[in-house]
Design an enzyme around this catalytic site. Structure first.
Site, PDB file in Angstrom:
ATOM      1  N   ASP A  71      31.003   1.695  26.493  1.00 50.09           N
ATOM      2  CA  ASP A  71      31.226   0.579  27.406  1.00 50.09           C
ATOM      3  C   ASP A  71      31.861   1.085  28.692  1.00 50.09           C
ATOM      4  O   ASP A  71      32.099   2.274  28.864  1.00 50.09           O
ATOM      5  CB  ASP A  71      32.075  -0.504  26.744  1.00 50.09           C
ATOM      6  N   SER A  72      32.161   0.159  29.595  1.00 49.58           N
ATOM      7  CA  SER A  72      32.694   0.535  30.905  1.00 49.58           C
ATOM      8  C   SER A  72      34.192   0.788  30.887  1.00 49.58           C
ATOM      9  O   SER A  72      34.729   1.420  31.786  1.00 49.58           O
ATOM     10  CB  SER A  72      32.407  -0.572  31.920  1.00 49.58           C
ATOM     11  N   GLY A  73      34.881   0.284  29.865  1.00 48.03           N
ATOM     12  CA  GLY A  73      36.337   0.318  29.849  1.00 48.03           C
ATOM     13  C   GLY A  73      36.961  -0.960  30.361  1.00 48.03           C
ATOM     14  O   GLY A  73      38.170  -1.166  30.238  1.00 48.03           O
ATOM     15  N   PHE A 124      36.746  -4.082  29.281  1.00 51.16           N
ATOM     16  CA  PHE A 124      37.338  -4.953  28.270  1.00 51.16           C
ATOM     17  C   PHE A 124      38.745  -4.515  27.922  1.00 51.16           C
ATOM     18  O   PHE A 124      39.679  -5.325  27.855  1.00 51.16           O
ATOM     19  CB  PHE A 124      36.467  -4.978  27.004  1.00 51.16           C
ATOM     20  N   ASP A 132      32.471  -4.955  34.408  1.00 49.58           N
ATOM     21  CA  ASP A 132      32.456  -6.394  34.596  1.00 49.58           C
ATOM     22  C   ASP A 132      33.873  -6.922  34.455  1.00 49.58           C
ATOM     23  O   ASP A 132      34.763  -6.247  33.961  1.00 49.58           O
ATOM     24  CB  ASP A 132      31.523  -7.072  33.587  1.00 49.58           C
ATOM     25  N   GLY A 167      31.499 -11.851  28.027  1.00 52.04           N
ATOM     26  CA  GLY A 167      32.372 -12.902  28.518  1.00 52.04           C
ATOM     27  C   GLY A 167      32.897 -13.759  27.379  1.00 52.04           C
ATOM     28  O   GLY A 167      32.828 -13.392  26.208  1.00 52.04           O
ATOM     29  N   ASP A 200      28.045  -5.474  17.715  1.00 47.89           N
ATOM     30  CA  ASP A 200      29.092  -4.472  17.503  1.00 47.89           C
ATOM     31  C   ASP A 200      30.420  -5.144  17.196  1.00 47.89           C
ATOM     32  O   ASP A 200      30.723  -6.219  17.716  1.00 47.89           O
ATOM     33  CB  ASP A 200      29.261  -3.568  18.730  1.00 47.89           C
ATOM     34  N   CYS A 212      25.708  -2.694  -4.979  1.00 46.62           N
ATOM     35  CA  CYS A 212      25.926  -1.715  -3.907  1.00 46.62           C
ATOM     36  C   CYS A 212      25.741  -0.290  -4.434  1.00 46.62           C
ATOM     37  O   CYS A 212      26.227   0.047  -5.517  1.00 46.62           O
ATOM     38  CB  CYS A 212      27.329  -1.888  -3.325  1.00 46.62           C
ATOM     39  N   CYS A 262      26.799   2.421  -2.641  1.00 48.28           N
ATOM     40  CA  CYS A 262      27.704   3.326  -1.935  1.00 48.28           C
ATOM     41  C   CYS A 262      28.472   4.186  -2.942  1.00 48.28           C
ATOM     42  O   CYS A 262      28.621   3.806  -4.112  1.00 48.28           O
ATOM     43  CB  CYS A 262      28.671   2.544  -1.043  1.00 48.28           C
ATOM     44  N   CYS A 270      31.304   2.316  -4.955  1.00 49.06           N
ATOM     45  CA  CYS A 270      30.874   1.448  -6.054  1.00 49.06           C
ATOM     46  C   CYS A 270      30.274   2.236  -7.211  1.00 49.06           C
ATOM     47  O   CYS A 270      30.307   1.776  -8.359  1.00 49.06           O
ATOM     48  CB  CYS A 270      29.866   0.422  -5.533  1.00 49.06           C
ATOM     49  N   HIS A 299      32.395   1.690   1.836  1.00 47.21           N
ATOM     50  CA  HIS A 299      31.750   0.549   1.179  1.00 47.21           C
ATOM     51  C   HIS A 299      31.413  -0.545   2.190  1.00 47.21           C
ATOM     52  O   HIS A 299      30.289  -1.076   2.205  1.00 47.21           O
ATOM     53  CB  HIS A 299      32.645  -0.042   0.091  1.00 47.21           C
TER      54      HIS A 299
END
Length: 486
Positions: free
Chosen positions: A188-190, A192, A270, A341, A394, A434, A436, A439, A465
């Site tokens: 990202d741009s930083g 946030f 932004d 936003g 994300d 699961c 993983c 599990c 997990h």
């Protein structure tokens, strides 16, 4: 008080609500729409020093102050960039980055696709894990890859402060630095973090849906201090949380940093307004974001380096401003669209926003590019957003929950902290379906013991997990779209 299931939806803007109003630009404003875009006549000054705190102003201030010292100087607002001012080649398809539509649902806007990047494919709809400092909390990238993790999100703000773009660039870029050479990355741009983390890290409780209950002991002590963030037309000033030094982040400097990182997908700078904001100030913020994003895009196009840049659509929950943002930003040669936003105060408002906004992305060339929902990836949001055509999500949601004792299963969340339920759950895995390693090899009783004993191993086992669960859930959603169920 917001319900726990609502907290994720203020994540992307919650901290900016703490901004004092004086930190917002309140000068003269002229509303521009996509039908009244004007060509920009002033030349952008490239920023050579990422950490310069004394930039030359983009607006000349030599006029009014000397003629009339009593008159308050109001900086000139530059017009929005004209789409025709960008080079024609920038509107052509990229051979190194493209969205491939595999199947479009017949009963909704849900779709199954693939995003092709220089470092691998991203199956969509897909979950994007967040590696804040270039590392997943409690999990090695090899384990994440084995759990099906494709795209990983790294935060420019933290990498900017430590170890610094120059270190990562000398190491050969972020893929080599973190030793993840064959999977895609997004940075990202930083912006946030500048508008949020500078005010204290309460994002943990938001991201964990209230699972994390930390005492907020020292917050009131700093209430009388001036804001550590100052917004100007040039960019934003902030203070490093590591050493207190003053840093000036501009649309150009964040692109320079992300060029050093070399991620497959990058984000322009932004401004993040709060949910509760005066509409005029929101309008000013939206158009400032548009100007910043256009400047970032122009800087990016100077040296593309096989990177894709997504715009960030703003406008809060205001239909007119969101429409204005979609119209303008999709007229520029961005490679994908991020929805950012303020996204509503709860799940219902988020889905309502997507309901009227996402059909705009089905028009013309817009349907051929990927769409990303920024900072939201809890299960309820994903289930509600996929039918509206969101491709990627994300969030720190699964890793943060894992660290604090909450495990995700096909039958709902498991709070491993409950001794009555789990201390004697011998032979019972977290999730019977699961595959993983956790599990397959450990039961709930042992995991309860590890958590109560504060053994670091618990974090690793719980996190692998939860990451596996998120990727399994996305694979299931893709299949349900193909089967005509979504």
């Amino acid at each position: 008080m917001l319900k726990s299931s609502s907290l994720n939806f203020v994540y992307y803007s919650a901290f900016v609500m703490l901004l004092p109003r004086r930190a917002l630009f309140v000068g003269a404003f002229q509303h521009s729409t996509s039908n009244h875009l004007r060509h920009r006549h002033n030349t952008l000054r490239p920023l050579r020093d990422l950490f310069s705190a004394s930039p030359t102003s983009r607006s000349s201030s030599s006029s009014s102050s000397s003629d009339n010292p009593k008159k308050k100087y109001v900086p000139e607002i530059p017009p929005l960039e004209d789409p025709s001012s960008f080079p024609s080649w920038s509107y052509e398809p990229r051979d190194y980055f493209q969205y491939e539509l595999i199947y479009q649902s017949k009963i909704s806007n849900a779709r199954v696709g693939r995003i092709h990047t220089p470092h691998g494919i991203i199956d969509t709809p897909g979950f994007v894990a967040v590696a804040t400092n270039g590392a997943l909390k409690g999990l090695d990238f090899r384990q994440a890859d084995e759990a099906g993790q494709q795209l990983v999100f790294c935060n420019s703000y933290h990498l900017l402060l430590q170890p610094g773009p120059e270190v990562i660039e000398e190491a050969g870029g972020l893929h080599k630095f973190i030793n993840r050479p064959n999977r895609p990355l997004i940075t990202d741009s930083g912006g946030f973090q500048v508008f949020s983390l500078a005010y204290g890290s309460v994002q943990e409780s938001l991201e964990s849906e209230g699972e994390l209950k930390r005492a907020k002991k020292n917050k009131r002590k700093d209430q009388n201090k001036p804001s550590p963030v100052k917004v100007t037309e040039d960019g934003v000033y902030f203070s490093s949380y590591r050493d207190g030094r003053k840093i000036f982040l501009t649309p150009e400097s964040t692109v320079e940093a992300q060029k050093s990182y070399g991620a497959d997908i990058i984000i322009p700078l932004d401004q993040l307004p709060p949910y509760h904001i005066d509409r005029q100030k929101l309008l000013e913020s939206v158009d400032r974001s548009h100007r910043w994003e256009a400047r970032s895009l122009r800087k990016h196009l100077e040296d593309v380096k096989q990177q894709a840049m997504y715009c960030v659509v703003h406008g809060g929950v205001d239909i007119e401003l969101r429409t204005h943002s979609v119209d303008y930003l999709t007229s520029l040669p961005f490679d994908g669209y991020a929805i950012g936003g303020s996204l509503g105060k709860n799940s219902e408002e988020l889905i309502e926003l997507l309901d009227w906004m996402m059909p705009m992305f089905e028009e013309g060339h817009k349907k051929n590019k990927p769409r990303h929902l920024l900072g939201i990836a809890d299960e309820e949001s994903i289930v509600g957003a996929i039918p509206h055509g969101i491709d990627t999500f994300d969030s720190c949601y699964p890793t943060r929950l894992a660290r604090h004792g909450t495990l995700l299963t096909r039958n709902g969340k498991v709070n491993i902290k409950s001794g009555v339920k789990h201390s004697k759950s011998y032979g019972i895995p977290i999730d019977d379906e699961c595959n993983c390693p956790t599990c397959q090899h450990y039961d709930r009783s042992y995991l309860w013991h590890l958590f109560k004993a504060k053994e670091p191993l618990f974090i690793q086992l719980a996190t692998v997990h939860n990451i596996q669960y998120m990727n399994d859930m996305m694979a299931q959603r893709r299949q349900e779209i193909l089967d005509g169920k979504i």
